[in-house]
Design a protein around this motif. Structure first.
Motif, mmCIF file in Angstrom:
data_model
loop_
_atom_site.group_PDB
_atom_site.id
_atom_site.type_symbol
_atom_site.label_atom_id
_atom_site.label_comp_id
_atom_site.label_asym_id
_atom_site.label_seq_id
_atom_site.Cartn_x
_atom_site.Cartn_y
_atom_site.Cartn_z
ATOM 1 N N MET A 147 -0.190 -0.348 0.485
ATOM 2 C CA MET A 147 -1.459 -0.502 1.188
ATOM 3 C C MET A 147 -2.059 0.859 1.518
ATOM 4 O O MET A 147 -3.285 1.055 1.451
ATOM 5 C CB MET A 147 -1.250 -1.318 2.463
ATOM 6 C CG MET A 147 -0.888 -2.774 2.206
ATOM 7 S SD MET A 147 -0.290 -3.605 3.702
ATOM 8 C CE MET A 147 -1.775 -3.630 4.715
ATOM 9 N N GLY A 148 -1.203 1.821 1.855
ATOM 10 C CA GLY A 148 -1.682 3.174 2.109
ATOM 11 C C GLY A 148 -2.302 3.791 0.867
ATOM 12 O O GLY A 148 -3.324 4.490 0.948
ATOM 13 N N GLN A 149 -1.694 3.530 -0.291
ATOM 14 C CA GLN A 149 -2.261 4.025 -1.548
ATOM 15 C C GLN A 149 -3.647 3.424 -1.788
ATOM 16 O O GLN A 149 -4.572 4.118 -2.208
ATOM 17 C CB GLN A 149 -1.333 3.672 -2.714
ATOM 18 C CG GLN A 149 -0.037 4.448 -2.761
ATOM 19 C CD GLN A 149 -0.242 5.911 -3.095
ATOM 20 O OE1 GLN A 149 -0.217 6.765 -2.224
ATOM 21 N NE2 GLN A 149 -0.467 6.206 -4.354
ATOM 22 N N ARG A 150 -3.787 2.144 -1.520
ATOM 23 C CA ARG A 150 -5.089 1.486 -1.721
ATOM 24 C C ARG A 150 -6.147 2.082 -0.796
ATOM 25 O O ARG A 150 -7.306 2.258 -1.202
ATOM 26 C CB ARG A 150 -4.953 -0.021 -1.492
ATOM 27 C CG ARG A 150 -4.196 -0.748 -2.605
ATOM 28 C CD ARG A 150 -3.998 -2.228 -2.277
ATOM 29 N NE ARG A 150 -3.255 -2.915 -3.319
ATOM 30 C CZ ARG A 150 -3.811 -3.593 -4.317
ATOM 31 N NH1 ARG A 150 -5.126 -3.666 -4.409
ATOM 32 N NH2 ARG A 150 -3.071 -4.198 -5.219
ATOM 33 N N ASN B 296 2.221 5.031 -6.679
ATOM 34 C CA ASN B 296 3.358 5.026 -5.740
ATOM 35 C C ASN B 296 3.255 3.851 -4.777
ATOM 36 O O ASN B 296 2.247 3.677 -4.095
ATOM 37 C CB ASN B 296 3.373 6.321 -4.917
ATOM 38 C CG ASN B 296 4.149 7.428 -5.614
ATOM 39 O OD1 ASN B 296 4.678 7.232 -6.695
ATOM 40 N ND2 ASN B 296 4.200 8.589 -4.995
ATOM 41 N N GLY B 297 4.318 3.043 -4.722
ATOM 42 C CA GLY B 297 4.358 1.944 -3.767
ATOM 43 C C GLY B 297 3.622 0.694 -4.185
ATOM 44 O O GLY B 297 3.675 -0.313 -3.471
ATOM 45 N N LEU B 298 2.933 0.720 -5.314
ATOM 46 C CA LEU B 298 2.192 -0.458 -5.751
ATOM 47 C C LEU B 298 3.110 -1.432 -6.490
ATOM 48 O O LEU B 298 4.011 -1.016 -7.226
ATOM 49 C CB LEU B 298 1.030 -0.056 -6.654
ATOM 50 C CG LEU B 298 -0.097 0.762 -6.014
ATOM 51 C CD1 LEU B 298 -1.152 1.100 -7.051
ATOM 52 C CD2 LEU B 298 -0.726 0.010 -4.851
ATOM 53 N N ASP B 299 2.866 -2.715 -6.309
ATOM 54 C CA ASP B 299 3.607 -3.732 -7.047
ATOM 55 C C ASP B 299 3.009 -3.847 -8.454
ATOM 56 O O ASP B 299 2.003 -3.199 -8.774
ATOM 57 C CB ASP B 299 3.572 -5.066 -6.299
ATOM 58 C CG ASP B 299 2.153 -5.584 -6.062
ATOM 59 O OD1 ASP B 299 1.207 -5.094 -6.718
ATOM 60 O OD2 ASP B 299 1.983 -6.473 -5.211
#
Length: 339
Positions: free
Chosen positions: A132-135, A156-159
């Motif tokens: 969510m932070g990446q978004r 990074n961190g995305l599904d």
């Protein structure tokens, strides 16, 4: 367009970026690759005026970053998704950026919708997951609807759904004629996203070329041929002056000829083929081959003897390795009993 000319950055005795010269052009996704410590982050920071170069210059559509009056309308960037004010909601974080760059308030809602964060717009980012932070960071980069976009490790961190979304987003932005520059260590994703590559190692430019050309130049390509008549196949290839080597499974790896040429040759000789398949290395294999000598931090592989103690005489290295093999080699198990 982003233009680097002789860009150099020194930190004391260390040269982090060494006379980099390349151009990031609009209309395509340009990937930025290099081992850890290669100077990628420092280069991107200098592009955005966050670090001053020791020498050289960076131009954003012909201007230095400091000369841009409303930078978010010229270039959007995601370098550190965690760089947000913990006390502001996602909406207010973007609103502050918008007001500082004379961007309409309505644009905040548009980018939140575009990145899928509308349901959490009134929540504080300190409770967000990494994805969510990446978004939110991507939303900030898109806020000014800029012609140039830079992303450092955007997946990074995305599904899987999020990774596919950012891939499609970057490609659609490039298709609109924008300049898209993306750094990532995820080679499989870069291979699906970028059309052009800039590769650096130890601060120096190693490659500035198309994805296809990079893989072709830095890897071995061949055609795998499998037949129930291997001896005859070997004779036919030798008679035609075609280089081939036998693989472990009994197939042939043929270089210097296309699959079509080999198929026609086999047909003329009435040879039965069970497999005729072109083989090309992955981006990861090509990258590893090019940058092998530029890796600053090298982890010891399983089964590899440790490096001798710093300062030990070079002639002690063989004995050191042999001692390690006797104590830890494959003939011994972890509890000291023979395997």
């Amino acid at each position: 367009m982003i233009e680097l000319q002789g860009l150099t950055k020194r930190f004391g005795e260390k040269v982090a970026v060494d006379h980099l010269t390349f151009t990031v052009r609009p209309g395509i996704v340009t990937g930025f690759l290099g081992p850890n410590g290669a100077g990628k982050s420092t280069t991107m920071r200098m592009m955005l005026g966050l670090d001053n170069p020791t020498a050289g210059d960076v131009r954003i559509d012909g201007k230095r970053y400091a000369e841009l009056k409303e930078p978010l309308k010229e270039i959007g960037a995601l370098l550190d998704a965690q760089a947000v004010h913990g006390g502001r909601t996602a909406y207010n974080h973007l609103l502050c950026l918008a007001q500082a760059n004379r961007i309409p308030r309505s644009r905040v809602g548009e980018v939140l919708e575009a990145v899928g964060l509308t349901p959490v717009a009134r929540k504080r980012p300190k409770g967000f997951s990494l994805g969510m932070g990446q978004r939110l960071g991507i939303a900030a980069a898109l806020l000014g609807d800029p012609r140039i976009l830079m992303f450092d490790e955007p997946v990074n961190g995305l599904d899987p759904e999020g990774i596919r979304w950012i891939r499609n987003l970057m490609q659609s932005l490039a298709a609109q004629g924008r300049t898209v520059f993306v750094s990532s260590h995820l080679m499989s994703e870069m291979a699906l996203t970028a059309e052009h590559l800039v590769v650096i190692g130890q601060g120096k430019l190693l490659a500035d070329t198309s994805m296809a050309d990079f893989i072709a130049r830095n890897s071995r390509s061949f055609v795998r041929v499998r037949t129930p008549e291997p001896e005859r196949m070997r004779d036919v290839l030798a008679a035609a002056g075609i280089e081939a080597r036998t693989a472990g499974d009994g197939s042939f790896e043929v270089t210097g000829s296309t699959a079509a040429d080999l198929g026609e040759l086999a047909a003329r000789e009435r040879l039965v083929l069970h497999e005729l398949s072109p083989q090309q290395a992955s981006l990861e294999e090509a990258f590893m081959g090019l940058t092998a000598q530029a890796v600053e931090y090298h982890a010891r592989e399983a089964g590899e003897p440790p490096t001798p103690t710093a300062g030990a005489p070079v002639e002690q290295a063989p004995a050191w390795g042999e001692q390690w093999r006797r104590e830890h080699g494959p003939e011994r198990s972890g509890d000291g009993e023979g395997v």
